[in-house]
Scaffold this motif. Sequence first.
Motif, PDB file in Angstrom:
ATOM      1  N   PRO A  91       0.816  -1.208   0.000  1.00 47.50           N
ATOM      2  CA  PRO A  91       0.000   0.000   0.000  1.00 47.50           C
ATOM      3  C   PRO A  91       0.856   1.268   0.000  1.00 47.50           C
ATOM      4  O   PRO A  91       2.056   1.215   0.242  1.00 47.50           O
ATOM      5  N   VAL A  92       0.193   2.389  -0.275  1.00 45.28           N
ATOM      6  CA  VAL A  92       0.833   3.718  -0.215  1.00 45.28           C
ATOM      7  C   VAL A  92      -0.024   4.572   0.719  1.00 45.28           C
ATOM      8  O   VAL A  92      -1.245   4.584   0.585  1.00 45.28           O
ATOM      9  N   ALA A  93       0.605   5.264   1.639  1.00 46.45           N
ATOM     10  CA  ALA A  93      -0.166   6.126   2.546  1.00 46.45           C
ATOM     11  C   ALA A  93       0.668   7.323   2.980  1.00 46.45           C
ATOM     12  O   ALA A  93       1.889   7.220   3.142  1.00 46.45           O
ATOM     13  N   VAL A  94      -0.016   8.438   3.148  1.00 46.40           N
ATOM     14  CA  VAL A  94       0.614   9.674   3.645  1.00 46.40           C
ATOM     15  C   VAL A  94      -0.315  10.250   4.716  1.00 46.40           C
ATOM     16  O   VAL A  94      -1.543  10.282   4.518  1.00 46.40           O
ATOM     17  N   LEU A  95       0.246  10.655   5.838  1.00 50.10           N
ATOM     18  CA  LEU A  95      -0.582  11.229   6.902  1.00 50.10           C
ATOM     19  C   LEU A  95      -1.367  12.430   6.379  1.00 50.10           C
ATOM     20  O   LEU A  95      -0.833  13.249   5.618  1.00 50.10           O
ATOM     21  N   HIS A  98      -0.193  15.965   5.736  1.00 45.31           N
ATOM     22  CA  HIS A  98       0.931  16.149   4.800  1.00 45.31           C
ATOM     23  C   HIS A  98       0.543  15.850   3.353  1.00 45.31           C
ATOM     24  O   HIS A  98       1.406  15.783   2.485  1.00 45.31           O
ATOM     25  N   ARG A  99      -0.750  15.660   3.118  1.00 49.65           N
ATOM     26  CA  ARG A  99      -1.180  15.264   1.765  1.00 49.65           C
ATOM     27  C   ARG A  99      -1.196  16.429   0.791  1.00 49.65           C
ATOM     28  O   ARG A  99      -1.163  17.573   1.182  1.00 49.65           O
ATOM     29  N   ARG A 100      -1.300  16.067  -0.485  1.00 50.66           N
ATOM     30  CA  ARG A 100      -1.393  17.025  -1.589  1.00 50.66           C
ATOM     31  C   ARG A 100      -0.176  17.946  -1.682  1.00 50.66           C
ATOM     32  O   ARG A 100      -0.278  19.116  -2.024  1.00 50.66           O
ATOM     33  N   ARG A 101       0.951  17.378  -1.331  1.00 53.07           N
ATOM     34  CA  ARG A 101       2.211  18.108  -1.507  1.00 53.07           C
ATOM     35  C   ARG A 101       3.172  17.266  -2.330  1.00 53.07           C
ATOM     36  O   ARG A 101       4.366  17.532  -2.346  1.00 53.07           O
ATOM     37  N   GLY A 102       2.645  16.230  -2.975  1.00 52.45           N
ATOM     38  CA  GLY A 102       3.495  15.426  -3.846  1.00 52.45           C
ATOM     39  C   GLY A 102       4.291  14.347  -3.143  1.00 52.45           C
ATOM     40  O   GLY A 102       5.189  13.739  -3.739  1.00 52.45           O
ATOM     41  N   ILE A 103       3.984  14.091  -1.866  1.00 55.47           N
ATOM     42  CA  ILE A 103       4.794  13.098  -1.127  1.00 55.47           C
ATOM     43  C   ILE A 103       4.572  11.694  -1.678  1.00 55.47           C
ATOM     44  O   ILE A 103       5.530  10.958  -1.940  1.00 55.47           O
ATOM     45  N   ALA A 104       3.299  11.316  -1.892  1.00 54.15           N
ATOM     46  CA  ALA A 104       3.047   9.985  -2.469  1.00 54.15           C
ATOM     47  C   ALA A 104       3.712   9.885  -3.837  1.00 54.15           C
ATOM     48  O   ALA A 104       4.277   8.846  -4.191  1.00 54.15           O
ATOM     49  N   GLY A 105       3.650  10.948  -4.590  1.00 54.01           N
ATOM     50  CA  GLY A 105       4.283  10.959  -5.904  1.00 54.01           C
ATOM     51  C   GLY A 105       5.777  10.679  -5.809  1.00 54.01           C
ATOM     52  O   GLY A 105       6.331   9.909  -6.597  1.00 54.01           O
ATOM     53  N   ARG A 106       6.423  11.321  -4.847  1.00 53.90           N
ATOM     54  CA  ARG A 106       7.866  11.089  -4.687  1.00 53.90           C
ATOM     55  C   ARG A 106       8.143   9.651  -4.255  1.00 53.90           C
ATOM     56  O   ARG A 106       9.099   9.022  -4.706  1.00 53.90           O
ATOM     57  N   GLY A 127      -5.241   1.137  -8.520  1.00 49.80           N
ATOM     58  CA  GLY A 127      -5.416   2.484  -7.960  1.00 49.80           C
ATOM     59  C   GLY A 127      -6.062   3.413  -8.955  1.00 49.80           C
ATOM     60  O   GLY A 127      -6.468   3.014 -10.056  1.00 49.80           O
ATOM     61  N   ASP A 128      -6.123   4.670  -8.546  1.00 50.20           N
ATOM     62  CA  ASP A 128      -6.795   5.689  -9.358  1.00 50.20           C
ATOM     63  C   ASP A 128      -6.063   5.868 -10.697  1.00 50.20           C
ATOM     64  O   ASP A 128      -4.851   6.074 -10.739  1.00 50.20           O
ATOM     65  N   ARG A 129      -6.838   5.808 -11.787  1.00 47.53           N
ATOM     66  CA  ARG A 129      -6.210   5.852 -13.119  1.00 47.53           C
ATOM     67  C   ARG A 129      -5.569   7.199 -13.413  1.00 47.53           C
ATOM     68  O   ARG A 129      -4.476   7.282 -13.956  1.00 47.53           O
ATOM     69  N   ASN A 130      -6.287   8.281 -13.077  1.00 47.26           N
ATOM     70  CA  ASN A 130      -5.739   9.613 -13.359  1.00 47.26           C
ATOM     71  C   ASN A 130      -4.427   9.813 -12.620  1.00 47.26           C
ATOM     72  O   ASN A 130      -3.493  10.410 -13.124  1.00 47.26           O
ATOM     73  N   TYR A 131      -4.390   9.296 -11.397  1.00 45.77           N
ATOM     74  CA  TYR A 131      -3.191   9.500 -10.596  1.00 45.77           C
ATOM     75  C   TYR A 131      -2.012   8.707 -11.150  1.00 45.77           C
ATOM     76  O   TYR A 131      -0.937   9.251 -11.399  1.00 45.77           O
ATOM     77  N   TYR A 132      -2.214   7.406 -11.362  1.00 41.57           N
ATOM     78  CA  TYR A 132      -1.071   6.556 -11.724  1.00 41.57           C
ATOM     79  C   TYR A 132      -0.625   6.713 -13.178  1.00 41.57           C
ATOM     80  O   TYR A 132       0.501   6.360 -13.528  1.00 41.57           O
TER      81      TYR A 132
HETATM   82  C1  LIG Z   1      -3.546   8.506  -1.729  1.00 37.75           C
HETATM   83  C2  LIG Z   1      -2.472   9.237  -0.899  1.00 37.75           C
HETATM   84  C3  LIG Z   1      -1.341   8.272  -0.589  1.00 37.75           C
HETATM   85  C4  LIG Z   1      -1.948  10.425  -1.733  1.00 37.75           C
HETATM   86  O1  LIG Z   1      -0.915  11.043  -0.986  1.00 37.75           O
HETATM   87  P1  LIG Z   1      -0.424  12.526  -1.383  1.00 37.75           P
HETATM   88  O2  LIG Z   1       0.928  12.699  -0.802  1.00 37.75           O
HETATM   89  O3  LIG Z   1      -1.463  13.501  -1.032  1.00 37.75           O
HETATM   90  O4  LIG Z   1      -0.347  12.383  -2.974  1.00 37.75           O
HETATM   91  P2  LIG Z   1       0.292  13.440  -3.970  1.00 37.75           P
HETATM   92  O5  LIG Z   1       0.439  14.759  -3.288  1.00 37.75           O
HETATM   93  O6  LIG Z   1       1.445  12.830  -4.630  1.00 37.75           O
HETATM   94  O7  LIG Z   1      -0.847  13.525  -5.054  1.00 37.75           O
HETATM   95  C5  LIG Z   1      -2.044  14.131  -4.706  1.00 37.75           C
HETATM   96  C6  LIG Z   1      -2.892  14.171  -5.913  1.00 37.75           C
HETATM   97  O8  LIG Z   1      -3.146  12.883  -6.465  1.00 37.75           O
HETATM   98  C7  LIG Z   1      -4.489  12.484  -6.231  1.00 37.75           C
HETATM   99  N1  LIG Z   1      -4.446  11.113  -5.755  1.00 37.75           N
HETATM  100  C8  LIG Z   1      -3.386  10.446  -5.277  1.00 37.75           C
HETATM  101  N2  LIG Z   1      -3.710   9.161  -4.995  1.00 37.75           N
HETATM  102  C9  LIG Z   1      -4.989   9.028  -5.291  1.00 37.75           C
HETATM  103  C10 LIG Z   1      -5.892   7.963  -5.189  1.00 37.75           C
HETATM  104  N3  LIG Z   1      -5.536   6.754  -4.708  1.00 37.75           N
HETATM  105  N4  LIG Z   1      -7.150   8.190  -5.575  1.00 37.75           N
HETATM  106  C11 LIG Z   1      -7.516   9.402  -6.044  1.00 37.75           C
HETATM  107  N5  LIG Z   1      -6.696  10.439  -6.166  1.00 37.75           N
HETATM  108  C12 LIG Z   1      -5.452  10.262  -5.785  1.00 37.75           C
HETATM  109  C13 LIG Z   1      -4.984  13.442  -5.221  1.00 37.75           C
HETATM  110  O9  LIG Z   1      -6.344  13.646  -5.346  1.00 37.75           O
HETATM  111  C14 LIG Z   1      -4.225  14.707  -5.615  1.00 37.75           C
HETATM  112  O10 LIG Z   1      -4.725  15.283  -6.765  1.00 37.75           O
HETATM  113  P3  LIG Z   1      -4.204  16.720  -7.281  1.00 37.75           P
HETATM  114  O11 LIG Z   1      -2.729  16.595  -7.583  1.00 37.75           O
HETATM  115  O12 LIG Z   1      -5.029  16.954  -8.490  1.00 37.75           O
HETATM  116  O13 LIG Z   1      -4.458  17.646  -6.155  1.00 37.75           O
HETATM  117  C15 LIG Z   1      -3.084   9.784   0.406  1.00 37.75           C
HETATM  118  O14 LIG Z   1      -4.219  10.569   0.074  1.00 37.75           O
HETATM  119  C16 LIG Z   1      -3.494   8.697   1.378  1.00 37.75           C
HETATM  120  O15 LIG Z   1      -2.699   8.247   2.202  1.00 37.75           O
HETATM  121  N6  LIG Z   1      -4.763   8.264   1.310  1.00 37.75           N
HETATM  122  C17 LIG Z   1      -5.261   7.195   2.190  1.00 37.75           C
HETATM  123  C18 LIG Z   1      -4.652   5.863   1.841  1.00 37.75           C
HETATM  124  C19 LIG Z   1      -4.946   5.450   0.404  1.00 37.75           C
HETATM  125  O16 LIG Z   1      -6.080   5.504  -0.059  1.00 37.75           O
HETATM  126  N7  LIG Z   1      -3.885   4.998  -0.320  1.00 37.75           N
HETATM  127  C20 LIG Z   1      -3.999   4.654  -1.738  1.00 37.75           C
HETATM  128  C21 LIG Z   1      -4.342   3.233  -1.948  1.00 37.75           C
HETATM  129  S1  LIG Z   1      -3.026   2.095  -1.474  1.00 37.75           S
END
Ligand SMILES: CC(C)(COP(=O)(O)OP(=O)(O)OC[C@H]1O[C@@H](n2cnc3c(N)ncnc32)[C@H](O)[C@@H]1OP(=O)(O)O)[C@@H](O)C(=O)NCCC(=O)NCCS
Length: 183
Positions: A91-95, A98-106, A127-132
């Motif tokens: 899984p991927v998770a960010v507190l 701290h979200r929406r700052r590109g941390i999951a992306g990094r 996972g989300d298609r637009n995101y990945y």
């Molecule tokens: C999903 C998650 C990891 C994203 O972390 P983050 O550090 O905020 O991600 P980023 O900043 O890199 O990207 C944020 C962007 O991607 C989108 N995004 C990222 N993951 C997404 C997902 N699984 N579904 C929908 N949108 C997602 C966000 O809406 C946001 O959109 P924007 O850039 O248009 O604002 C975080 O929201 C989270 O921990 N969520 C709960 C756990 C979860 O659902 N994990 C994913 C499944 S394993």
Amino acid sequence: MKRTGYAGRSSPPGETMISVRPEESADQEAIRRVHVASFSTPAEARLVDLLRDAGHLSVSLVAVAGGVVVGHAAFSPVTAGTGPAGVGVAPVAVLREHRRRGIAGRLVERGIEDCRRAGFRWAVVLGDRNYYARFGFRAAAELGLLDEYGGGLSFQAMELVPRGLPVGAGLVRYAPAFASFSR
Ligand SMILES: CC(C)(COP(=O)(O)OP(=O)(O)OC[C@H]1O[C@@H](n2cnc3c(N)ncnc32)[C@H](O)[C@@H]1OP(=O)(O)O)[C@@H](O)C(=O)NCCC(=O)NCCS
């Protein structure tokens, strides 16, 4: 290969610097906390522990802000047919704070790079298609790859090296720990 620009992103002035690095043994409790806080049940936290115990955390990255683990991403082996193993992102998770700052992306971008260096030739994610899509993932069904969980178009795949994908290999199997995964 699609570039996303996450790797070089620095924190805006006034924001805490975020670093991304492989997990260390002292991080395990903090990783658990990140998943428990991020998902509705402790299932993902347990999954990470099971993967680690089985030696299936091929790549495990933490994001650290001010000395605190605020994000985590796990990458574990997957198989399709008799070809070389790929890697599954989960899984991927960010507190929340701290979200929406590109941390999951990094985390995802660095993880993909580390998996490529470790010799993995392909990757999948549910996972989300637009995101990945930004990392280069596309619908796995178009490549003749199916998941075990009925993920449909959310199940996506990408090659980590040219022609690395086992196109048409059918069912992609995740590590055994995923079989005991229940929310
Ligand atoms: C999903 C998650 C990891 C994203 O972390 P983050 O550090 O905020 O991600 P980023 O900043 O890199 O990207 C944020 C962007 O991607 C989108 N995004 C990222 N993951 C997404 C997902 N699984 N579904 C929908 N949108 C997602 C966000 O809406 C946001 O959109 P924007 O850039 O248009 O604002 C975080 O929201 C989270 O921990 N969520 C709960 C756990 C979860 O659902 N994990 C994913 C499944 S394993």
